[in-house]
Enzyme design. Structure first.
Site, PDB file in Angstrom:
ATOM      1  CG  ASN A 109      -1.877   1.165   1.232  1.00  0.00           C
ATOM      2  OD1 ASN A 109      -2.447   1.505   0.187  1.00  0.00           O
ATOM      3  ND2 ASN A 109      -2.083   1.804   2.375  1.00  0.00           N
ATOM      4  CG  HIS A 111      -0.843   6.123   4.736  1.00  0.00           C
ATOM      5  ND1 HIS A 111      -2.212   6.068   4.777  1.00  0.00           N
ATOM      6  CD2 HIS A 111      -0.465   6.985   5.723  1.00  0.00           C
ATOM      7  CE1 HIS A 111      -2.646   6.851   5.747  1.00  0.00           C
ATOM      8  NE2 HIS A 111      -1.621   7.427   6.336  1.00  0.00           N
ATOM      9  CB  SER A 138       4.928   5.535   4.235  1.00  0.00           C
ATOM     10  OG  SER A 138       5.297   6.614   5.059  1.00  0.00           O
ATOM     11  CG  ASP A 147      -2.942   3.334   6.968  1.00  0.00           C
ATOM     12  OD1 ASP A 147      -2.937   2.754   5.866  1.00  0.00           O
ATOM     13  OD2 ASP A 147      -3.772   4.217   7.263  1.00  0.00           O
TER      14      ASP A 147
HETATM   15  C1  GRF Z   1      -2.924   8.721  -2.736  1.00  0.00           C
HETATM   16  O1  GRF Z   1      -2.687   9.861  -1.973  1.00  0.00           O
HETATM   17  C2  GRF Z   1      -2.494   7.499  -1.976  1.00  0.00           C
HETATM   18  O2  GRF Z   1      -1.393   7.702  -1.145  1.00  0.00           O
HETATM   19  C3  GRF Z   1      -3.708   7.183  -1.141  1.00  0.00           C
HETATM   20  O3  GRF Z   1      -4.800   7.474  -1.982  1.00  0.00           O
HETATM   21  C4  GRF Z   1      -4.414   8.462  -2.940  1.00  0.00           C
HETATM   22  C5  GRF Z   1      -4.712   7.891  -4.289  1.00  0.00           C
HETATM   23  O4  GRF Z   1      -4.553   8.830  -5.316  1.00  0.00           O
HETATM   24  N1  GRF Z   1      -3.665   5.827  -0.658  1.00  0.00           N
HETATM   25  P1  GRF Z   1      -4.591   8.345  -6.837  1.00  0.00           P
HETATM   26  O5  GRF Z   1      -5.934   7.659  -7.061  1.00  0.00           O
HETATM   27  O6  GRF Z   1      -3.446   7.438  -7.075  1.00  0.00           O
HETATM   28  O7  GRF Z   1      -4.506   9.618  -7.639  1.00  0.00           O
END
Ligand code: GRF
Length: 212
Positions: A109, A111, A138, A147
């Site tokens: 993932n 985050h 991260s 997370d």
């Molecule tokens: C990103 O900020 C990611 O870190 C979080 O969700 C958002 C997704 O944005 N988990 P995108 O759909 O990749 O533009």
């Protein structure tokens, strides 16, 4: 380098800008996106996948009676492609141990915070409200606790005096788009393993590890 041996699936719910970064960098980095799955039929990331001629699947969580039934349907859809890694990129459903254990040590993932700070949602607002001078992104292995899996890599950005959450989110996204493809590449190239126990890498340390 053989560019077509490390197959990954990407899970999205929305815009998919991280998906786009993963698409744009896959050829040089030695992994291949074989499937993009969304729980939302109108996620713009599905358009990005189709434009890149990547197979798409929609598994709508609202069509299932339980989280487990939804996850079982996702597992069936994903496993058709036999990916070596499942990459969450803005996938906005909480996952249960059923799904997480099925992809144990194969589930990543990204985050938008410098974990362990600011888990959950609204991380940019939280960082500004806390008076932080730095924020960031991260990439971590996924475990049942939200997370909280081991952080593989993280990169910081400054928080400037007049930043809004939107401005800060954009600054963090530019880092996300570099960090995520590089982590996937490092795993694809065998430079990072799920059973490593090293400290989180910065983007520049990561880029030194991967061959492009
Ligand atoms: C990103 O900020 C990611 O870190 C979080 O969700 C958002 C997704 O944005 N988990 P995108 O759909 O990749 O533009």
């Amino acid at each position: 380098m053989n560019t077509a041996t490390f197959d990954i699936a990407v899970l999205i719910s929305g815009s998919g800008s991280n998906l786009q970064a993963l698409i744009d960098q896959q050829q040089g980095f030695g992994y291949r996106i074989v499937c993009v799955l969304s729980n939302k039929a109108d996620a713009y990331g599905l358009v990005r996948a189709q434009q890149a001629h990547i197979a798409t699947r929609i598994v709508d969580h609202k069509a299932y009676d339980s989280r487990e039934a939804f996850e079982q349907a996702m597992i069936v859809a994903i496993d058709e492609f036999q990916p070596k890694l499942v990459v969450l990129a803005g996938f906005m459903r909480i996952l249960t141990p059923l799904f997480i254990s099925h992809y144990e040590q194969r589930l990543l993932n990204i985050h938008p915070s410098l974990l362990p700070k600011f888990k959950g949602t609204h991380t940019h607002e939280q960082a500004i409200a806390a008076g932080e001078t730095e924020h960031g992104a991260s990439v971590h292995w996924v475990i049942p606790e939200l997370d909280s899996g081991r952080v593989i890599a993280q990169e910081s950005v400054p928080i400037l005096a007049d930043d809004t959450a939107e401005v800060l989110a954009k600054r963090v996204l530019t880092v996300e788009h570099q960090l995520y493809p590089a982590v996937v590449a490092a795993i694809a190239q065998g430079k990072i393993r799920a059973d490593d126990h090293s400290d989180p890498l910065t983007l520049s340390q990561l880029l030194h590890k991967v061959v492009s």
